[in-house]
Design an enzyme around this catalytic site. Structure first.
Site, PDB file in Angstrom:
ATOM      1  N   HIS A  54      52.980  31.370  42.064  1.00  0.00           N
ATOM      2  CA  HIS A  54      54.211  31.968  42.587  1.00  0.00           C
ATOM      3  C   HIS A  54      54.064  32.432  44.039  1.00  0.00           C
ATOM      4  O   HIS A  54      55.059  32.580  44.740  1.00  0.00           O
ATOM      5  CB  HIS A  54      54.670  33.126  41.685  1.00  0.00           C
ATOM      6  N   ASP A  84      50.357  29.719  36.356  1.00  0.00           N
ATOM      7  CA  ASP A  84      50.464  30.537  37.571  1.00  0.00           C
ATOM      8  C   ASP A  84      49.201  30.434  38.421  1.00  0.00           C
ATOM      9  O   ASP A  84      48.709  31.430  38.955  1.00  0.00           O
ATOM     10  CB  ASP A  84      50.763  31.998  37.241  1.00  0.00           C
ATOM     11  N   SER A 160      48.620  39.909  44.822  1.00  0.00           N
ATOM     12  CA  SER A 160      48.817  38.823  43.864  1.00  0.00           C
ATOM     13  C   SER A 160      48.135  37.563  44.392  1.00  0.00           C
ATOM     14  O   SER A 160      48.308  37.178  45.551  1.00  0.00           O
ATOM     15  CB  SER A 160      50.306  38.569  43.662  1.00  0.00           C
TER      16      SER A 160
END
Length: 306
Positions: A54, A84, A160
Site C-alpha cells: 500500500h 501487502d 509503514s
C-alpha cells in the site's frame, strides 16, 4: 541483577539493533497521479528493498533516502496487495541488507524493535514485545493476511513498510498497520512470505487460484463436528455464477471439509490451498450437505484483480 542493570541490558539490546538495522532502512517517497505519499523500506538483498504494497500503490516515481545521506531512485519490481508486500529495486548503491529471520520462531513476550525512516526524521525506533501471534489482518481486497505479528511497539506515521527486527537484528516482519493505541501489526517473514517475496523479485507478481466461493466460519452441530473432526467449519455462503465452484455444483449451506486432500475449516484455510499450482488442475472438494458427504470435482481458475 538489580533494576538499573536490567534496564541497561534492555537498552543495550535496543541500541545494538538500531545501530545495526537502521542504516539499511530507507525513507520512501512516492509520487502518484493522485499526489504524494511516504513510508519506509528495508534492504533485504543486494539492491532490493522490501516494503508494504500500500505504500507504493499507484507509484509513478519512487525515491529512497537513507540515514547516511544516500539518496537514490527506485522502481517497483513487484507488488502483491493480498499479502501487502512489495519489492523495490534501487537504481544505485544502497547500504548492506538486513539479515532475514523467521517469524515462526517468535514467542509471545519476546523483545522486538520497530524501525522506520519517516521523511523529515533521521530514523525512528520503538521497542516492545510480541503481544500476540497468529492473528489475521483483513485487507481492502477482502482477503486476510495470515499469521500477523502483533506488538506493543508503537508505529509512527511513515513507519509503514519499515522493519520489525528481533533482538539479534534480524528482519522478522514488515510493519504494516496501526491497530490501536500502543498496538502495531507486521506481516511476518516466514516460509510463506519468503516464497511470495522471491516470486515478486523474480516474476513481479504472485499468481493465485480462485474458486468463486464466499465462505464463513461457522459453529457446527455435534453430529457435523464429529464427521468434520472440528467444532467449526467453513460454510459456503454464496458462489459466483459461472465460477469453478458453481460449475462443480457447490451450493450455499454446504460445509467444506477438504480440498485436494487438505482439510479446510475456515476461509483462511481455503486461501492457503488456492496457490499457483492449483490453477487449471482438477481437484476434489468434499462437502457436507444435509448430513451426507458429497464429492465435487472442480478446476480452479487464476484470480484476477481489478
Amino acid at each position: 541483577m538489580d533494576d538499573s542493570e536490567a534496564l541497561d541490558a534492555y537498552s543495550a539490546t535496543v541500541v545494538r539493533v538500531a545501530e545495526t538495522v537502521l542504516p539499511s532502512v530507507a525513507a520512501v517517497s512516492v509520487r502518484t497521479d493522485g499526489g504524494a505519499g511516504a513510508g519506509s523500506a528495508s534492504v533485504f538483498r543486494a539492491g532490493l528493498l522490501l516494503t508494504s504494497a500500500h505504500v507504493v500503490a499507484g507509484a509513478r516515481e519512487v525515491g529512497l533516502a537513507f540515514t547516511d545521506g544516500t539518496s537514490v531512485e527506485a522502481q517497483v519490481v513487484g507488488s502483491d496487495v493480498l499479502s501487502d508486500l512489495a519489492v523495490l529495486r534501487a537504481q544505485g548503491p544502497v547500504p548492506d541488507p538486513v539479515p532475514l529471520g523467521d517469524a515462526a520462531r517468535l514467542r509471545v513476550g519476546q523483545l522486538v524493535v520497530a524501525l522506520g525512516n519517516p521523511l523529515g526524521l533521521a530514523g525512528s525506533v520503538t521497542a516492545g514485545i510480541v503481544s500476540a501471534l497468529g492473528r489475521s489482518l483483513p485487507t481492502a481486497s477482502g482477503r486476510v493476511i495470515d499469521e500477523v505479528v502483533q506488538t506493543d511497539a508503537a508505529l509512527n506515521p511513515g513507519n509503514s513498510g519499515g522493519a520489525l527486527a528481533d533482538s539479534a537484528g534480524r528482519l522478522v516482519g514488515v510493519n504494516t498497520a496501526v491497530a490501536g493505541i500502543g498496538l502495531g501489526l507486521a506481516v511476518p517473514i516466514n516460509a510463506t512470505t519468503l516464497s511470495i517475496i522471491d516470486t515478486l523479485a523474480t516474476v513481479g507478481r504472485v499468481r493465485r487460484a480462485w474458486l468463486g466461493v464466499a465462505g464463513a466460519k461457522v459453529a457446527l452441530t455435534p453430529e457435523a463436528a464429529a464427521k468434520v473432526g472440528s467444532p467449526t467449519g467453513m460454510q459456503v455462503m454464496s458462489t459466483v455464477p459461472g465460477s469453478p465452484a458453481a460449475v462443480a455444483g457447490a451450493r450455499p449451506g454446504d460445509i467444506v471439509l477438504s480440498i485436494d486432500g487438505t482439510a479446510v475449516f475456515d476461509p483462511t484455510g481455503l486461501q492457503r490451498v488456492m496457490v499457483e499450482g492449483a490453477i487449471g488442475r482438477r481437484m476434489e472438494m468434499v462437502v457436507l450437505r444435509s448430513g451426507a458427504l458429497i464429492d465435487l470435482v472442480l478446476e480452479p481458475e487464476e484470480l484476477r484483480l481489478g
